[in-house]
Design an enzyme around this catalytic site. Structure first.
Site, PDB file in Angstrom:
ATOM      1  N   ASP A 106      70.541  11.049  18.357  1.00  0.00           N
ATOM      2  CA  ASP A 106      71.242  11.290  17.092  1.00  0.00           C
ATOM      3  C   ASP A 106      70.358  10.981  15.893  1.00  0.00           C
ATOM      4  O   ASP A 106      70.839  10.620  14.828  1.00  0.00           O
ATOM      5  CB  ASP A 106      72.527  10.446  17.034  1.00  0.00           C
ATOM      6  CG  ASP A 106      72.254   8.949  17.115  1.00  0.00           C
ATOM      7  OD1 ASP A 106      71.136   8.554  17.497  1.00  0.00           O
ATOM      8  OD2 ASP A 106      73.170   8.175  16.773  1.00  0.00           O
ATOM      9  N   LYS A 157      72.066  -5.292  15.360  1.00  0.00           N
ATOM     10  CA  LYS A 157      73.168  -5.384  14.389  1.00  0.00           C
ATOM     11  C   LYS A 157      73.328  -6.802  13.830  1.00  0.00           C
ATOM     12  O   LYS A 157      74.365  -7.453  14.023  1.00  0.00           O
ATOM     13  CB  LYS A 157      74.490  -4.906  15.023  1.00  0.00           C
ATOM     14  CG  LYS A 157      74.375  -3.619  15.809  1.00  0.00           C
ATOM     15  CD  LYS A 157      75.082  -2.453  15.193  1.00  0.00           C
ATOM     16  CE  LYS A 157      74.515  -1.124  15.575  1.00  0.00           C
ATOM     17  NZ  LYS A 157      74.522  -0.675  16.930  1.00  0.00           N
ATOM     18  N   ASP A 215      69.820   8.292  10.983  1.00  0.00           N
ATOM     19  CA  ASP A 215      70.632   8.130  12.189  1.00  0.00           C
ATOM     20  C   ASP A 215      71.995   8.718  11.842  1.00  0.00           C
ATOM     21  O   ASP A 215      72.609   8.287  10.878  1.00  0.00           O
ATOM     22  CB  ASP A 215      70.719   6.637  12.521  1.00  0.00           C
ATOM     23  CG  ASP A 215      71.953   6.279  13.335  1.00  0.00           C
ATOM     24  OD1 ASP A 215      71.795   5.760  14.432  1.00  0.00           O
ATOM     25  OD2 ASP A 215      73.072   6.515  12.868  1.00  0.00           O
TER      26      ASP A 215
HETATM   27  N1  GDD Z   1      73.567   8.507  28.417  1.00  0.00           N
HETATM   28  C1  GDD Z   1      74.148   7.640  27.602  1.00  0.00           C
HETATM   29  N2  GDD Z   1      75.056   6.759  28.113  1.00  0.00           N
HETATM   30  N3  GDD Z   1      73.821   7.637  26.280  1.00  0.00           N
HETATM   31  C2  GDD Z   1      74.435   6.745  25.480  1.00  0.00           C
HETATM   32  C3  GDD Z   1      75.397   5.818  25.941  1.00  0.00           C
HETATM   33  C4  GDD Z   1      75.721   5.853  27.342  1.00  0.00           C
HETATM   34  O1  GDD Z   1      76.556   5.087  27.849  1.00  0.00           O
HETATM   35  N4  GDD Z   1      75.811   5.068  24.891  1.00  0.00           N
HETATM   36  C5  GDD Z   1      75.130   5.506  23.814  1.00  0.00           C
HETATM   37  N5  GDD Z   1      74.288   6.525  24.165  1.00  0.00           N
HETATM   38  C6  GDD Z   1      73.374   7.264  23.294  1.00  0.00           C
HETATM   39  C7  GDD Z   1      74.077   7.848  22.073  1.00  0.00           C
HETATM   40  O2  GDD Z   1      74.554   9.144  22.356  1.00  0.00           O
HETATM   41  C8  GDD Z   1      72.971   7.845  21.030  1.00  0.00           C
HETATM   42  O3  GDD Z   1      72.212   9.020  21.052  1.00  0.00           O
HETATM   43  C9  GDD Z   1      72.080   6.682  21.441  1.00  0.00           C
HETATM   44  O4  GDD Z   1      72.434   6.356  22.791  1.00  0.00           O
HETATM   45  C10 GDD Z   1      72.249   5.448  20.547  1.00  0.00           C
HETATM   46  O5  GDD Z   1      73.601   5.065  20.538  1.00  0.00           O
HETATM   47  P1  GDD Z   1      74.402   4.838  19.169  1.00  0.00           P
HETATM   48  O6  GDD Z   1      75.793   4.523  19.530  1.00  0.00           O
HETATM   49  O7  GDD Z   1      74.157   5.956  18.230  1.00  0.00           O
HETATM   50  O8  GDD Z   1      73.713   3.498  18.662  1.00  0.00           O
HETATM   51  P2  GDD Z   1      73.533   2.982  17.174  1.00  0.00           P
HETATM   52  O9  GDD Z   1      73.178   4.089  16.259  1.00  0.00           O
HETATM   53  O10 GDD Z   1      74.693   2.132  16.824  1.00  0.00           O
HETATM   54  O11 GDD Z   1      72.252   1.994  17.339  1.00  0.00           O
HETATM   55  C11 GDD Z   1      71.077   2.427  17.983  1.00  0.00           C
HETATM   56  O12 GDD Z   1      70.309   3.262  17.129  1.00  0.00           O
HETATM   57  C12 GDD Z   1      69.784   2.631  15.930  1.00  0.00           C
HETATM   58  C13 GDD Z   1      68.904   3.627  15.228  1.00  0.00           C
HETATM   59  O13 GDD Z   1      69.569   4.758  14.943  1.00  0.00           O
HETATM   60  C14 GDD Z   1      70.241   1.179  18.366  1.00  0.00           C
HETATM   61  O14 GDD Z   1      69.171   1.645  19.151  1.00  0.00           O
HETATM   62  C15 GDD Z   1      69.736   0.426  17.134  1.00  0.00           C
HETATM   63  O15 GDD Z   1      68.903  -0.635  17.515  1.00  0.00           O
HETATM   64  C16 GDD Z   1      68.957   1.386  16.251  1.00  0.00           C
HETATM   65  O16 GDD Z   1      68.534   0.718  15.050  1.00  0.00           O
HETATM   66 MG    MG Z   2      73.153   6.156  16.375  1.00  0.00          MG
END
Ligand code: GDD
Ligand code: MG
Length: 322
Positions: A106, A157, A215
């Site tokens: 994403d 976070k 993001d």
């Molecule tokens: N296959 C799979 N299975 N993918 C998953 C799962 C799962 O259970 N859960 C989440 N994802 C994928 C989401 O689709 C997304 O593309 C990615 O993992 C990150 O998950 P998010 O839910 O978007 O996390 P975030 O945005 O809160 O935080 C993450 O991204 C940040 C940067 O954008 C973390 O990596 C943070 O540390 C980071 O700063």
């Molecule tokens: Mg994200």
């Protein structure tokens, strides 16, 4: 070079749009987010990508097929959501032979993946993570630097007192030794369970990136990403817009019909919707196949779930029709 793409999340904060479509298939400047990512990877000579899929997996496979932009695609389906670390472990048999990339599905960016991989090999850590400087680190994973861009601490976070405003940009180069640090067969958060320990062992390197980066977590991120890529708002194929209708800072998906003298501002409208004449929509998220009658005013912050029929004004802000 191989890459694993995490595209199995539920995208709760993008409901109701994410009920019918996985986030990585949301269109941006004419093509889905995942296409922007794969195109970028193809220029960095990635030849094979593993899509870690879970939620709405079949829609992703249906859209991308077995190969795109010259990249061979493999789909790794989880029986249950494995988080951000579990899917990497699940793909071990495909990734154990050389250093590889992992990307959150994403993220819109212009990261130089080949350069990241070169730096990873030079620095010799188990994990090299791309870092981006942001104003508010609390939504992300924040880091504390040691010398020479080694990361001493990784906090996912941080509620307050983030160690710096450099955050995890969701793009990593990993060495196969990473598999020893991820437990098998359960949900694992790489950010909470793996990176903090690697930082302590001085096995986490930070690759600073200063280019554009978003993001796509909430609707306003999605609208911002679209603006970043194009001056014109994204309007999907087959969508018809009537005369004197004004669309500003908005995204409209495919096959939607919008009447005349309507105003749509700062909103996302799903596919197959029918929106009447003289309608006013501001700061709203409207899912697929919603019908809105003529002369309707939709209050700011409204979210409308798929297949709803709106025949009266929505007057209170932040209403959810579900
Ligand atoms: N296959 C799979 N299975 N993918 C998953 C799962 C799962 O259970 N859960 C989440 N994802 C994928 C989401 O689709 C997304 O593309 C990615 O993992 C990150 O998950 P998010 O839910 O978007 O996390 P975030 O945005 O809160 O935080 C993450 O991204 C940040 C940067 O954008 C973390 O990596 C943070 O540390 C980071 O700063
Ligand atoms: Mg994200």
């Amino acid at each position: 070079m191989k890459a694993l793409l995490l595209v199995g999340g539920k995208a709760t904060r993008l409901k109701p749009l994410s009920i019918t479509r996985p986030k990585c298939l949301f269109p941006l400047a004419g093509k889905p987010i995942i296409d922007h990512i794969l195109e970028g990877l193809s220029t960095a000579s990635v030849s094979e990508a593993i899509l870690a899929v879970n939620n709405l997996a079949d829609k992703i496979e249906e859209h991308l097929g077995p190969e795109k932009y010259g990249i061979k695609l493999r789909y790794n389906l989880e029986n249950e959501p494995l988080g951000t670390g579990g899917p990497i472990k699940l793909a071990e048999k495909h990734l154990h032979d050389e250093d590889f990339l992992v990307l959150n599905g994403d993220i819109l960016s212009f990261i130089d993946y080949a350069e990241l991989m070169n730096r990873h090999k030079e620095e010799g850590s188990i994990a090299s993570i791309t870092l981006k400087q942001v104003e508010d680190p609390s939504r992300y994973g924040a880091v504390r630097f040691g010398t020479k861009d080694r990361i001493l601490e990784f906090i996912e976070k941080p509620e307050r007192d983030a160690p710096s405003n450099w955050i995890n940009a969701g793009c990593y180069a990993l060495s196969p030794e990473i598999f020893e640090y991820i437990p098998t067969g359960r949900k694992v958060s790489i950010e909470r369970e793996v990176y903090p320990g690697l930082a302590v062992k001085e096995q986490l390197y930070g690759y600073r990136y200063t280019g554009k980066w978003i993001d796509i977590g909430v609707p306003s991120d999605y609208l911002r990403a679209d603006k970043m890529l194009s001056d014109k708002p994204t309007v999907g194929k087959g969508t018809l817009i009537g005369q004197n209708t004004k669309i500003t800072d908005s995204i409209i998906w495919e096959n939607t019909r919008i009447g005349t003298n309507t105003s749509i501002q700062n909103s996302v409208i799903g596919s197959h919707c029918t929106i009447g004449n003289n309608v006013k929509i501001t700061d709203a998220v409207i899912a697929d196949n919603v019908r809105i009658e003529d002369l309707i005013i939709i209050a700011k912050g409204t979210k409308i779930w798929p297949n709803k029929h709106i025949e009266t004004n929505i007057t209170s802000p932040n209403t959810e029709i579900n």
